[in-house]
Design a protein around this motif. Structure first.
Motif, PDB file in Angstrom:
ATOM      1  N   ASN A 211      60.384  14.455  -2.729  1.00  0.00           N
ATOM      2  CA  ASN A 211      61.320  13.275  -3.027  1.00  0.00           C
ATOM      3  C   ASN A 211      61.855  13.108  -1.708  1.00  0.00           C
ATOM      4  N   MET A 212      62.254  14.131  -0.959  1.00  0.00           N
ATOM      5  CA  MET A 212      62.811  14.403   0.679  1.00  0.00           C
ATOM      6  C   MET A 212      61.292  13.216   1.255  1.00  0.00           C
ATOM      7  N   LEU A 213      59.952  14.051   1.235  1.00  0.00           N
ATOM      8  CA  LEU A 213      59.038  13.896   1.750  1.00  0.00           C
ATOM      9  C   LEU A 213      58.410  11.353   1.146  1.00  0.00           C
ATOM     10  N   GLN A 214      58.896  11.561   0.566  1.00  0.00           N
ATOM     11  CA  GLN A 214      58.864  10.449  -0.264  1.00  0.00           C
ATOM     12  C   GLN A 214      59.686   9.427   0.723  1.00  0.00           C
ATOM     13  N   ARG A 215      60.878   9.750   0.814  1.00  0.00           N
ATOM     14  CA  ARG A 215      62.029   8.861   1.708  1.00  0.00           C
ATOM     15  C   ARG A 215      61.820   8.734   2.889  1.00  0.00           C
ATOM     16  N   GLY A 216      61.315   9.393   3.574  1.00  0.00           N
ATOM     17  CA  GLY A 216      60.649   9.741   5.143  1.00  0.00           C
ATOM     18  C   GLY A 216      59.896   8.875   5.068  1.00  0.00           C
TER      19      GLY A 216
END
Length: 408
Positions: A86-91
């Motif tokens: 999720n955090m990679l996609q948000r970044g």
């Protein structure tokens, strides 16, 4: 591709989405999904995109609802690093979309704190400004929950207080990583840590080349900037590892970031190696205890404590070492709140549009604390303590404070 040595593909969090069985364990355990129907669920965001290795340009519309509490990671039977994906996609999303002024402020607390503390009477005026800003609705207009109290700056930083401590010299040493909260908002917790370590024969060192762990940057989508922090901190941890000196942390979100999330997010072998030299404060004390080297010369405490276990401590898989250590305190009784996530999840609960969600998630914990009416509430996470103080009549303390006061 960087010339840095990367972890093997099977060790990379980014590839774990391929193991998703679509079993819905992450969804049934997600506290955000339980609080709002607007979130479509962890597996529809992270594994769905991660399986394609972010080859597509489209973005799941409910991506912003993930709080990075990591409950989904612990629930997944296949070991999918759901929250990290999720955090990679948000970044990736914010590489192509602008941030709001609100998110910029929440992500860069360290930068603001450095500026404030560098100015004469800076902390006094900053604290006054936050009080006035809340009263006139300025924060609310920026997208910050107007109901929240912004954390106040201490009159002096932990780094400044540390220089005043006269420690006994010892050949046993640890490096203390204070993080932003202890350094700028709650230096007394760091002072308590130093006292506890001194009582156990350790001299505490402070490395001022460390910077923010990067957790606030990651959750607000400043992933490239967080990577820079990770590289700097990894270099410092490895430096101390070469000296045979461990790095010890009192904030569970910081310790999770340093020891586990760096390698998950960025996949560098050096980050995994560095993580092996990072310890939670009570984990370290529990290790001393197991070796029969923990100082148990305490005064009677005679209090009932309720312990809220932070989500980011659960994710580290080290149990509840503070509870283990508190068994040595004469008269102390510790009960686990066992009421799930508190809801605030770092800066998540400070966002105006997420405030009600964060409070709904925390309802079970608030009710539990009010019903049990303990003498004190203890918790290792600074934002969890803020949330508990906001939702109950109690003002929680870090367990290291109790320990420091108990020593004879």
């Amino acid at each position: 591709m960087s010339d840095k040595k990367m972890l093997e593909e099977e060790e990379r969090a980014i590839y774990t989405g391929d193991h998703c069985l679509s079993c819905t364990s992450c969804m049934s355990n997600c506290p955000v999904m339980a609080a709002t129907k607007e979130y479509r669920g962890p597996k529809l965001v992270a594994p769905a995109h991660g399986r394609m290795h972010f080859a597509e340009d489209d973005t799941e519309l409910s991506l912003d609802f993930c709080s990075n509490c990591k409950t989904c990671d612990r629930a997944c039977p296949s070991g999918v690093a759901v929250s990290t994906l999720n955090m990679l996609q948000r970044g990736e999303y914010y590489r192509h979309h602008p941030h709001t002024q609100r998110d910029d402020m929440l992500a860069h607390a360290e930068k603001t704190a450095k500026l404030v503390t560098s100015l004469p009477l800076g902390t006094t005026f900053a604290n006054l400004g936050m009080t006035i800003g809340k009263a006139i609705g300025m924060f609310s207009s920026m997208g910050i929950a107007g109901e929240r109290e912004m954390p106040k700056y201490a009159s002096s930083t932990f780094a400044q207080e540390f220089k005043k401590i006269n420690q006994p010299k010892s050949d046993k040493k640890v490096v203390f990583y204070p993080g932003c909260s202890i350094n700028y908002n709650e230096p007394h917790i760091g002072v308590a840590f130093v006292k506890v370590m001194n009582k156990n024969g350790y001299e505490v060192l402070l490395d001022e080349k460390f910077n923010c762990c990067g957790s606030p940057l990651v959750v607000t989508g400043y992933l490239d900037e967080a990577h820079e922090h990770a590289e700097n901190n990894t270099e410092r941890i490895l430096y101390w590892k070469q000296q045979g000196i461990p790095v010890v942390v009192c904030c569970t979100s910081c310790s999770l970031m340093l020891r586990k999330e760096y390698e998950e997010l960025f996949g560098e072998a050096a980050m995994k190696e560095a993580g092996e030299n990072v310890y939670d404060a009570f984990e370290f004390l529990e290790m001393l205890d197991a070796e029969g080297k923990f100082n148990t010369n305490f005064n009677a405490v005679n209090e009932r404590f309720m312990y809220h276990v932070p989500c980011h401590l659960k994710t580290q898989g080290i149990g509840t070492p503070a509870v283990s250590i508190f068994r040595h305190l004469p008269g102390a009784k510790v009960e686990l709140a066992d009421a799930g996530c508190c809801g605030i999840s770092g800066n998540y609960g400070f966002k105006k549009e997420k405030y009600e969600i964060s409070m709904k998630i925390g309802e079970k914990l608030f009710t539990r604390i009010k019903a049990a009416a303990p003498d004190d509430v203890i918790c290792d996470c600074p934002t969890c303590r803020m949330q508990i103080a906001h939702g109950t009549p109690k003002k929680p303390v870090h367990p290291i404070e109790v320990l420091a006061k108990a020593y004879k």
